[in-house]
Design an enzyme around this catalytic site. Structure first.
Site, mmCIF file in Angstrom:
data_model
loop_
_atom_site.group_PDB
_atom_site.id
_atom_site.type_symbol
_atom_site.label_atom_id
_atom_site.label_comp_id
_atom_site.label_asym_id
_atom_site.label_seq_id
_atom_site.Cartn_x
_atom_site.Cartn_y
_atom_site.Cartn_z
ATOM 1 N N ASP A 76 82.378 56.094 35.442
ATOM 2 C CA ASP A 76 83.089 55.027 36.150
ATOM 3 C C ASP A 76 83.820 55.552 37.370
ATOM 4 O OD1 ASP A 76 84.945 56.350 34.375
ATOM 5 O OD2 ASP A 76 86.371 54.722 34.751
ATOM 6 N N GLU A 170 86.924 56.408 32.119
ATOM 7 C CA GLU A 170 87.943 57.454 32.213
ATOM 8 C C GLU A 170 89.079 57.026 33.117
ATOM 9 O OE1 GLU A 170 90.012 60.987 33.911
ATOM 10 O OE2 GLU A 170 88.865 59.433 34.943
#
Length: 401
Positions: A76, A170
Site C-alpha cells: 500500500d 502498513e
C-alpha cells in the site's frame, strides 16, 4: 528491477483507514495477485496469497541445514493522491532544480530539497508533481524481486531458505496485525521500508492512541447561565493540560510526544484523538497515565461528560531485538561489505517490523533508497535501489556463513 518498480508504481494501492475490508482497498489485491503470479513464474516454492490477511508469501528453497531469513515489504501507499501515477525518469541528474510538471509549473527545487545534491550523476525517478511516487514501499518490493533473481544463480546448498512476504495496509498501521509467523518460518527478517541508503532502524516508538468524546450541553446563549457546557472549551482544556513542549514539532531523537491528531465538533459535542509516543516503555506508560488523569480530573469537575478509548498500537522492537541482536549485527556487517556506512538512529515511528518482532520474529527495517516519502516530491534513484538490492543478497550470504 526498474521495469518492475514502474509497473508496480502505476497501480493505485492507497490504503484507506476508514475501510473495514482486508485489505482496505481493491488496488492492493490487484498488486498482491500480480506479485503472487510473478513469484510463481520465477519458480519459488510455497507461493500463496493468504485471503485471511492479504499477505503474499513465498520461499526460495535453500539448504534446510542453514539458517532461513525473510524479507518483507508492503504493497500500500500513503494517504496522498495515487491515481494515474506517472513516474518521470531523469538520467544523469545534474544537481539543479527538477521540473516535475511543466504545464502546471511544478518544480522540485534544490533550495527546498538540498538532499537532491547527493544524487548528482545518478538516474532520478520522480513523480509528475500531482501524485506520490510509491517508492514507499514499491521500491522495496522491486528490490526484493530483483535480489531473488540474483540469489537464484547461487547454489541453493550454499544458503538457507529465503522467505518473502508482501503485505497490505502498513501505512495505516493495520497490515501486520494479522500476520501469522507460522507462515514464515525464519530465524529473523527485515522490512525493506526505510529511506536513504545506509539507514537501518531497530528501535521504534511505543505507540498508543486515545479517542475522546465530550458531551456538552448546548442552549441558547441568552439563557445559558448555569446551564451551557461547551464541549469545545473542554477539549481545549485537555490540550492545555498537556506539556506544551512535548509535541512532534518540538521533540527529536529519543524524546516522546503527544499529538492532537483530530479535533471536530460544536458546543454540544466534540470529538478528538491523540497519538502518544515514546521509545522508553516506562515513560510511555506514564504518558498514557497522564492523559487519563487529565480526563478523570475534568470528569470530576464537569460530571462524567468525557468518554474515552485508549489502546496500544505497537511497541518498540528494540526492547526485543536487544535480546537477540543477530539480525542487526549481520545487516551492519553486510553494509560494510558493500562499502555502505550504516546509519543507525531511533526511528520516530513504527514499521510492520514493530509488530512482527513482537510476534516472535526479530525484524529490523532497512533502506530502500527513497526520499521525501508520502508526497508529490518523493523520489528515488536507480543506483540507490541497486544498493538496497545488493544488501539483500549480501545479507543472505552473511546468514549462510
Amino acid at each position: 528491477m526498474i521495469a518492475d518498480f514502474l509497473r508496480y508504481a502505476k497501480i493505485n494501492t492507497r490504503s484507506d483507514a476508514s475501510s473495514q475490508t482486508i485489505p482496505t482497498t481493491p488496488g492492493q489485491v490487484e498488486l498482491a495477485l500480480l506479485l503472487r503470479d510473478q513469484l510463481q513464474s520465477m519458480g519459488l516454492n510455497d507461493v500463496l496469497y493468504h485471503e485471511k490477511n492479504s499477505f503474499v508469501i513465498g520461499r526460495l528453497a535453500g539448504n534446510p541445514d542453514k539458517t532461513a531469513v525473510g524479507f518483507i515489504a508492503h504493497v500500500d501507499t500513503a494517504d496522498f493522491a495515487a491515481e494515474n501515477i506517472q513516474p518521470q525518469i531523469h538520467e544523469n541528474y545534474d544537481g539543479k532544480d527538477v521540473c516535475l510538471n511543466e504545464p502546471l509549473g511544478i518544480m522540485m527545487t534544490v533550495a527546498e530539497f538540498p538532499n537532491l545534491k547527493d544524487y548528482i550523476g545518478e538516474t532520478l525517478i520522480t513523480t509528475d508533481g500531482t501524485t506520490l511516487l510509491g517508492a514507499d514501499d514499491k521500491a522495496g518490493i522491486a528490490e526484493i524481486i530483483d535480489a531473488l533473481r540474483i540469489l537464484q544463480t547461487i547454489d541453493p546448498q550454499e544458503r538457507g531458505d529465503v522467505w518473502i512476504a508482501f503485505g497490505p495496509d502498513e501505512e495505516i498501521g493495520k497490515g501486520a496485525d494479522l500476520f501469522d509467523p507460522a507462515d514464515f518460518p525464519v530465524a529473523f527478517a527485515y522490512t525493506m521500508d526505510s529511506g536513504r541508503v545506509g539507514h537501518m532502524e531497530y528501535e521504534t516508538f511505543n505507540a498508543a492512541r486515545i479517542d475522546i468524546q465530550i458531551n456538552g450541553t448546548s442552549v441558547h446563549p441568552g439563557t445559558a447561565y448555569g446551564r451551557l457546557v461547551n464541549a469545545l472549551k473542554i477539549a481545549n482544556q485537555i490540550d492545555a493540560a498537556l506539556p506544551q513542549a512535548e509535541v512532534p514539532e518540538k521533540t527529536k531523537d529519543y524524546q516522546g510526544f503527544y499529538l492532537l491528531h483530530n479535533l471536530s465538533g460544536h458546543i454540544g459535542q466534540a470529538e478528538l484523538s491523540y497519538i502518544i509516543r515514546d521509545h522508553d516503555q516506562t515513560l510511555f506508560q506514564k504518558r498514557k497515565e497522564k492523559m487519563v488523569q487529565i480526563i478523570e480530573k475534568l470528569n470530576e469537575y464537569y460530571g462524567e461528560r468525557i468518554i474515552y478509548q485508549l489502546y496500544d498500537q505497537y511497541y518498540n522492537m528494540g526492547d526485543r531485538i536487544k535480546e537477540n541482536p543477530q539480525s542487526v549485527i549481520i545487516a551492519r556487517q553486510a553494509m560494510k561489505d558493500l562499502g555502505i556506512t550504516p546509519i543507525e538512529a531511533p526511528f520516530r515511528g513504527g514499521t510492520d517490523g514493530s509488530k512482527i518482532t513482537y510476534k516472535g520474529i526479530p525484524t529490523p527495517n532497512l533502506f530502500t533508497g527513497g526520499e521525501n516519502f508520502h508526497g508529490q516530491y518523493e523520489f528515488i534513484t536507480v543506483e540507490a535501489m541497486a544498493k538496497a538490492r545488493d544488501l539483500i543478497v549480501a545479507i543472505v550470504k552473511r546468514v549462510a556463513e
